[in-house]
Design a protein around this motif. Structure first.
Motif, PDB file in Angstrom:
ATOM      1  N   VAL A 257       1.920   6.101  -7.105  1.00 27.66           N
ATOM      2  CA  VAL A 257       0.257   6.721  -7.218  1.00 27.66           C
ATOM      3  C   VAL A 257       1.279   8.991  -7.035  1.00 27.66           C
ATOM      4  O   VAL A 257       0.726   9.752  -8.184  1.00 27.66           O
ATOM      5  CB  VAL A 257      -0.915   7.169  -7.176  1.00 27.66           C
ATOM      6  CG1 VAL A 257      -1.902   7.739  -7.280  1.00 27.66           C
ATOM      7  CG2 VAL A 257      -0.852   5.463  -7.695  1.00 27.66           C
ATOM      8  N   GLY A 258       1.512   8.663  -6.248  1.00 32.72           N
ATOM      9  CA  GLY A 258       2.024  10.180  -5.849  1.00 32.72           C
ATOM     10  C   GLY A 258       2.919  10.858  -6.595  1.00 32.72           C
ATOM     11  O   GLY A 258       2.770  12.379  -7.172  1.00 32.72           O
ATOM     12  N   GLY A 259       3.535  10.442  -6.911  1.00 32.98           N
ATOM     13  CA  GLY A 259       5.271  10.574  -8.349  1.00 32.98           C
ATOM     14  C   GLY A 259       3.933  10.803  -9.181  1.00 32.98           C
ATOM     15  O   GLY A 259       4.931  11.747 -10.209  1.00 32.98           O
ATOM     16  N   CYS A 260       3.661   9.441  -9.803  1.00 38.09           N
ATOM     17  CA  CYS A 260       2.604  10.662 -10.992  1.00 38.09           C
ATOM     18  C   CYS A 260       1.785  11.251 -10.540  1.00 38.09           C
ATOM     19  O   CYS A 260       1.892  12.279 -12.579  1.00 38.09           O
ATOM     20  CB  CYS A 260       1.950   8.734 -11.807  1.00 38.09           C
ATOM     21  SG  CYS A 260       2.987   7.494 -12.069  1.00 38.09           S
ATOM     22  N   VAL A 261       0.834  11.842 -10.153  1.00 37.17           N
ATOM     23  CA  VAL A 261       0.058  12.992 -10.271  1.00 37.17           C
ATOM     24  C   VAL A 261       1.114  14.350 -10.004  1.00 37.17           C
ATOM     25  O   VAL A 261       1.095  15.054 -10.741  1.00 37.17           O
ATOM     26  CB  VAL A 261      -0.537  13.311  -8.927  1.00 37.17           C
ATOM     27  CG1 VAL A 261      -0.899  13.788  -8.557  1.00 37.17           C
ATOM     28  CG2 VAL A 261      -1.363  11.339  -9.094  1.00 37.17           C
ATOM     29  N   ALA A 262       2.371  14.008  -9.524  1.00 36.15           N
ATOM     30  CA  ALA A 262       3.116  15.245  -9.185  1.00 36.15           C
ATOM     31  C   ALA A 262       3.904  15.492 -10.249  1.00 36.15           C
ATOM     32  O   ALA A 262       4.346  16.691 -10.620  1.00 36.15           O
ATOM     33  CB  ALA A 262       4.326  15.132  -8.312  1.00 36.15           C
ATOM     34  N   CYS A 263       4.193  14.034 -11.129  1.00 33.92           N
ATOM     35  CA  CYS A 263       4.901  14.531 -12.756  1.00 33.92           C
ATOM     36  C   CYS A 263       4.241  14.985 -13.732  1.00 33.92           C
ATOM     37  O   CYS A 263       4.550  15.809 -14.293  1.00 33.92           O
ATOM     38  CB  CYS A 263       5.267  12.697 -13.242  1.00 33.92           C
ATOM     39  SG  CYS A 263       6.369  12.880 -14.382  1.00 33.92           S
ATOM     40  N   PHE A 264       2.467  14.186 -13.914  1.00 32.58           N
ATOM     41  CA  PHE A 264       1.905  15.105 -14.386  1.00 32.58           C
ATOM     42  C   PHE A 264       1.514  16.665 -14.396  1.00 32.58           C
ATOM     43  O   PHE A 264       1.622  17.622 -15.229  1.00 32.58           O
ATOM     44  CB  PHE A 264      -0.104  14.483 -14.409  1.00 32.58           C
ATOM     45  CG  PHE A 264      -1.065  14.873 -15.094  1.00 32.58           C
ATOM     46  CD1 PHE A 264      -0.940  15.048 -16.310  1.00 32.58           C
ATOM     47  CD2 PHE A 264      -1.795  15.648 -14.848  1.00 32.58           C
ATOM     48  CE1 PHE A 264      -1.740  15.800 -17.109  1.00 32.58           C
ATOM     49  CE2 PHE A 264      -3.350  16.156 -15.183  1.00 32.58           C
ATOM     50  CZ  PHE A 264      -2.944  16.128 -16.616  1.00 32.58           C
ATOM     51  N   LEU A 265       1.304  17.030 -12.718  1.00 27.47           N
ATOM     52  CA  LEU A 265       1.406  18.211 -12.480  1.00 27.47           C
ATOM     53  C   LEU A 265       2.969  18.853 -12.872  1.00 27.47           C
ATOM     54  O   LEU A 265       1.892  20.408 -13.345  1.00 27.47           O
ATOM     55  CB  LEU A 265       1.006  19.101 -11.033  1.00 27.47           C
ATOM     56  CG  LEU A 265      -0.259  18.136 -10.483  1.00 27.47           C
ATOM     57  CD1 LEU A 265      -0.454  18.610  -9.416  1.00 27.47           C
ATOM     58  CD2 LEU A 265      -1.237  19.206 -11.649  1.00 27.47           C
ATOM     59  N   ALA A 266       3.718  18.794 -12.777  1.00 28.26           N
ATOM     60  CA  ALA A 266       4.830  19.452 -13.243  1.00 28.26           C
ATOM     61  C   ALA A 266       4.992  19.432 -15.006  1.00 28.26           C
ATOM     62  O   ALA A 266       5.068  20.476 -15.369  1.00 28.26           O
ATOM     63  CB  ALA A 266       6.341  18.508 -12.794  1.00 28.26           C
TER      64      ALA A 266
ATOM     65  N   THR B 157       1.099  -1.651  -0.101  1.00 30.93           N
ATOM     66  CA  THR B 157       0.233   0.273  -0.500  1.00 30.93           C
ATOM     67  C   THR B 157       1.039   1.144   0.202  1.00 30.93           C
ATOM     68  O   THR B 157       1.097   2.302  -0.576  1.00 30.93           O
ATOM     69  CB  THR B 157      -0.658  -0.103   1.043  1.00 30.93           C
ATOM     70  OG1 THR B 157      -1.700  -1.088   1.113  1.00 30.93           O
ATOM     71  CG2 THR B 157      -2.062   1.484   0.974  1.00 30.93           C
ATOM     72  N   ILE B 158       1.508   1.509   0.748  1.00 35.44           N
ATOM     73  CA  ILE B 158       2.720   2.868   1.130  1.00 35.44           C
ATOM     74  C   ILE B 158       3.608   2.332  -0.538  1.00 35.44           C
ATOM     75  O   ILE B 158       3.809   3.423  -1.063  1.00 35.44           O
ATOM     76  CB  ILE B 158       3.716   2.323   1.747  1.00 35.44           C
ATOM     77  CG1 ILE B 158       2.894   2.522   3.437  1.00 35.44           C
ATOM     78  CG2 ILE B 158       4.595   3.169   1.766  1.00 35.44           C
ATOM     79  CD1 ILE B 158       3.964   2.414   4.188  1.00 35.44           C
ATOM     80  N   GLY B 159       4.159   1.585  -1.027  1.00 34.48           N
ATOM     81  CA  GLY B 159       4.524   1.781  -1.912  1.00 34.48           C
ATOM     82  C   GLY B 159       4.067   2.127  -3.281  1.00 34.48           C
ATOM     83  O   GLY B 159       4.068   2.649  -4.653  1.00 34.48           O
TER      84      GLY B 159
END
Length: 109
Positions: A65-74, A58-60
């Motif tokens: 998912v958080g990294g993908c969202v941050a990448c999309f926002l960047a 779950t943590i992984g």
């Protein structure tokens, strides 16, 4: 632990009074045995033997998912800044052309 340690210390005292090598060796062996019997307790007070794979999956997953969202926002922010830069360049070019046309109209050409 204190009982075994007291016992070993008594054996050492007895061996030191008696110069018999066998008694000194017996005291050393008893002290080593007492040290081995004492299992080290967990310093934080809970059991470390239980591993929960679901928690780490779950943590992984959340990190991915958080990294993908941050990448999309960047990427979205970068695209917006490119659009602003292109708009600024076009606006500057238009103003320079209009200024040149205005100066030529003022001179009467």
């Amino acid at each position: 632990m204190s009982e075994a340690l007291d016992k070993a210390e008594a054996a050492v005292r007895e061996a030191s009074g008696n110069t018999d090598v066998l008694q000194v060796a017996k005291a050393a062996l008893e002290l080593a045995r007492a040290a081995q019997q004492q299992a080290p307790a967990a310093p934080c007070g809970h059991d470390h033997s239980r591993f929960d794979a679901r928690k780490w999956w779950t943590i992984g997953g959340l990190v991915i998912v958080g990294g993908c969202v941050a990448c999309f926002l960047a990427l979205a922010f970068a695209m917006a800044m490119v659009a602003v830069a292109i708009g600024g360049t076009c606006g500057t070019a238009c103003l320079l052309v209009l200024r040149s046309m205005w100066h030529e109209a003022q001179r009467g050409r």
